[in-house]
Design an enzyme around this catalytic site. Structure first.
Site, short mmCIF file in Angstrom:
data_model
loop_
_atom_site.label_atom_id
_atom_site.label_comp_id
_atom_site.label_asym_id
_atom_site.label_seq_id
_atom_site.Cartn_x
_atom_site.Cartn_y
_atom_site.Cartn_z
N ALA A 29 41.47 65.58 -62.99
CA ALA A 29 40.29 66.27 -62.45
C ALA A 29 39.27 65.25 -61.92
CB ALA A 29 39.67 67.17 -63.51
N LYS A 49 35.64 56.49 -70.59
CA LYS A 49 35.30 56.05 -71.96
C LYS A 49 36.11 54.83 -72.39
CE LYS A 49 35.88 58.65 -76.25
NZ LYS A 49 35.80 60.00 -76.80
N SER A 56 44.52 62.48 -70.95
CA SER A 56 45.55 63.47 -71.30
C SER A 56 46.53 63.62 -70.14
CB SER A 56 44.91 64.82 -71.60
OG SER A 56 44.12 64.74 -72.75
N THR A 57 46.02 63.47 -68.92
CA THR A 57 46.90 63.56 -67.75
C THR A 57 48.07 62.61 -67.89
OG1 THR A 57 45.06 64.17 -66.34
CG2 THR A 57 46.99 63.24 -65.23
N GLN A 61 53.74 65.84 -70.06
CA GLN A 61 55.19 65.69 -69.86
C GLN A 61 55.74 66.74 -68.91
OE1 GLN A 61 57.28 65.79 -73.57
NE2 GLN A 61 56.11 64.11 -74.46
N GLU A 127 59.21 77.15 -67.88
CA GLU A 127 58.62 76.95 -69.21
C GLU A 127 58.22 78.31 -69.73
OE1 GLU A 127 55.53 73.99 -68.75
OE2 GLU A 127 56.95 72.34 -68.82
N ASP A 223 33.62 65.23 -76.25
CA ASP A 223 32.30 64.70 -75.87
C ASP A 223 31.64 65.49 -74.74
OD1 ASP A 223 32.46 62.25 -77.57
OD2 ASP A 223 34.13 61.82 -76.23
N HIS A 244 50.42 73.63 -79.44
CA HIS A 244 51.75 73.50 -78.83
C HIS A 244 52.78 73.72 -79.92
CE1 HIS A 244 55.17 72.00 -76.60
NE2 HIS A 244 54.42 71.96 -75.51
N ARG A 290 53.24 80.68 -75.51
CA ARG A 290 53.07 79.65 -76.54
C ARG A 290 52.51 80.16 -77.85
NH1 ARG A 290 51.03 74.27 -73.45
NH2 ARG A 290 53.09 74.06 -72.52
N HIS A 351 46.67 71.27 -78.94
CA HIS A 351 47.14 70.73 -77.66
C HIS A 351 46.11 70.87 -76.55
CE1 HIS A 351 50.06 69.60 -74.64
NE2 HIS A 351 50.00 70.78 -74.05
N ARG A 386 46.60 79.59 -72.29
CA ARG A 386 46.99 79.03 -71.00
C ARG A 386 48.49 79.11 -70.78
NH1 ARG A 386 48.90 73.95 -69.71
NH2 ARG A 386 48.44 73.20 -71.80
N LEU A 392 47.29 70.88 -65.21
CA LEU A 392 47.15 69.84 -64.18
C LEU A 392 46.71 70.49 -62.87
CD1 LEU A 392 50.34 67.68 -64.99
CD2 LEU A 392 47.97 67.05 -65.42
C1 SIN Z 1 54.74 70.51 -72.21
O1 SIN Z 1 55.33 69.65 -71.58
O2 SIN Z 1 55.28 71.26 -73.00
C2 SIN Z 1 53.26 70.61 -72.03
C3 SIN Z 1 52.96 71.27 -70.77
C4 SIN Z 1 51.63 71.92 -70.83
O3 SIN Z 1 50.92 71.84 -71.83
O4 SIN Z 1 51.28 72.59 -69.86
#
Ligand code: SIN
Length: 527
Positions: A29, A49, A56-57, A61, A127, A223, A244, A290, A351, A386, A392
């Protein structure tokens, strides 16, 4: 409740710098917004920082979702996102995400991001809760690292952007509901500095580190939410934390994410007795949303008296697994697990934060000239849960929109050199902040985790109430500043979770198990 500022300071005594955009954070972002701003002709200072890549980006994965497949459409992506969000998504925000997303992803490709391909072009995987194969991935399971690499490269090459690493943003400088800049601590020079800007953008990421077990990098201590809240911004949906389902659970090993894409490629979840169980919980089995998978895993763990379940890939082609998940294969091998023949012990871990600093679809917060995008922001796009790999995309789409929105601010800007100072003298204190943090992390996992009760949440709030005494005290280093922010953000999460007397998406109350129509609304806090 905390005061407006975390430290004693007076800006008239501090070094001051100025730029058009001050962007806080160097994940997808922050970097994408910086590039967009520079393309529009502006100069940008990015404060981050730690190192630029500590985001996190960089760790993401699975991939980035976009309706690019032949059988897919933004409308289908929209439907899946709304279903996963359990009635709390802002439908306009979702339409924006799914319709603008494909172009933003094409732009990433033009910038040089290399996503995996097959004989049909881009290789798209599935996914949880996606009705289509629409997840782009890179180097198998290192999608975020590829995006971070490309954006970092372009930002470093760009003369209009300067990145200052190891700059910890302490507080926002806000008067009469207008943001003038930030107070930051330069961790190398060990001094406070003021950065004034015409547009201030929060892109500081999430808060996973509040939980003992989490998938997040060290920077994720909430933060951005804390500084925005102290400054008077509205924060929304703080009760919605995504856990997660499948994070490596081996004593002594880090909680390494085992991507949902592993289930997307056909892996099964088995309990500690070896039984596949997801088929008994949801029609989409391992690819259910999830939150559903997390609760099923916790139930199986309780039924079998185990602290883990297992991901089983052993029925899949070993060569395909190794090619598709090289990073996971290698990390598991480091812990003596060959994932082509061994099942992977996993358990849920914190997560992602669905809530955050409330914004509209243009990234505007409730404070003038303060914008937010990415995980720290809450435009309402994720609702109560989410959809995998939408995060992303969210950073790209809403980051880019900020730059379009802020053009008029740059044109109309008239500098006003106001000075700021802490409004009350904070006294020194001799407290072991590290011990407070350790207790907070355990408490968040136990009382504010994936399954909550009114009694547990009240215990958590007693803890936060007790330690609110620290708000009156001075801090000596960034570690202590983080603890203060974690106490504030943890309290916001627990407070919202106690207030929401129902279960929905990532928020599950044992004492209020139903999803209720009257709770189809947001909880918004402001200091
Ligand atoms: C994952 O690879 O399982 C994470 C993907 C995500 O959090 O969107």
């Amino acid at each position: 409740m905390p005061g407006k500022y975390m430290l004693n300071f007076d800006t008239s005594e501090l070094p001051q710098e100025e730029d058009e955009y001050i962007i806080l954070g160097s994940g997808i972002a922050g970097l994408y917004t910086s590039l967009a701003a520079s393309c529009a002709g502006s100069s940008v200072t990015v404060l981050t920082k730690h190192a630029m890549m500590d985001t996190s980006t960089d760790k993401a994965q699975g991939g980035i979702a976009a309706a690019l497949g032949d059988n897919d459409s933004p409308a289908l992506h929209q439907e899946d996102t709304l279903v996963a969000g359990v009635g709390l998504c802002d439908s306009e925000a979702v339409v924006t995400l799914v319709s603008e997303g494909p172009d933003r992803v094409r732009e990433l490709i033009e910038l040089g991001a290399i996503f995996d391909c097959d004989s049909n072009g881009l290789a798209l995987t599935r996914e949880g809760a996606h009705s289509q194969r629409r997840i782009l991935h890179a180097s198998g399971d290192a999608t975020g690292a590829e995006i971070q690499r490309v954006l970092t490269h372009h930002v470093k090459e760009n003369e209009k952007i300067r990145v200052l690493e190891n700059h910890y943003v302490v507080d926002l400088l806000v008067r009469e509901n207008t943001c003038y800049g930030v107070l930051a601590y330069d961790q190398e020079a060990k001094i406070l500095k003021v950065f004034r800007g015409k547009v201030i953008v929060l892109a500081t990421g999430g808060l996973g580190r509040l939980f003992e077990h989490n998938t997040n990098p060290e920077i994720a201590t909430g933060d951005g939410i804390a500084i925005a809240f102290r400054a008077g911004a509205e924060v929304m949906d703080m009760e919605f934390i995504q856990f997660h389902p499948t994070v490596l659970n081996i004593t002594g090993a880090p909680r390494f994410l085992i991507s949902e894409a592993v289930r997307g490629e056909g892996a099964y979840l088995r309990n500690s007795k070896g039984c596949r169980f997801m088929t008994g919980y949801h029609a989409q089995a391992e690819l259910a949303p999830r939150d559903v998978v997390v609760r099923a895993i916790l139930k199986e763990m309780a039924l079998t008296g185990s602290n883990k379940v297992y991901l089983d890939l052993t029925h899949l082609d070993p060569e395909v697994i190794k090619l598709r998940f090289p990073n996971i294969t290698k990390t598991c091998l480091d812990y003596n697990l060959d994932i082509t023949v061994d099942c992977i012990p996993v358990a849920p871990a914190a997560h992602y934060m669905m809530g955050g600093v409330k914004t509209n679809l243009l990234g505007e917060t409730s404070i003038r000239r303060l914008y937010a995008c990415g995980e720290v922001a809450c435009p309402g796009v994720h609702g109560a849960n989410r959809l995998a790999s939408n995060s992303l995309l969210d950073g790209l789409v809403f980051g880019g929109r900020i730059v379009n929105e802020t053009k008029h601010i740059l044109q109309d800007y008239r500098p006003q050199y106001r000075e700021f100072a802490c409004d009350r003298l904070l006294e020194p204190v001799d407290i072991d902040f590290a011990a407070v943090r350790a207790e907070l992390e355990v408490l968040m996992g136990q009382k504010v985790g994936p399954v909550r009760s009114g009694t547990g949440l009240k215990e958590a709030l007693d803890f936060f109430d007790y330690w609110s005494c620290l708000y009156r005290h001075e801090v000596e280093n960034t570690g202590q500043m983080e603890v203060k922010n974690m106490l504030l953000v943890g309290e916001l999460v627990a407070e919202a979770a106690l207030a929401r007397r129902e279960s929905r998406g990532g928020h599950c109350r044992v004492d209020y198990p139903d999803t209720l129509k009257r709770w189809q609304k947001h909880i918004i806090f402001r200091r």
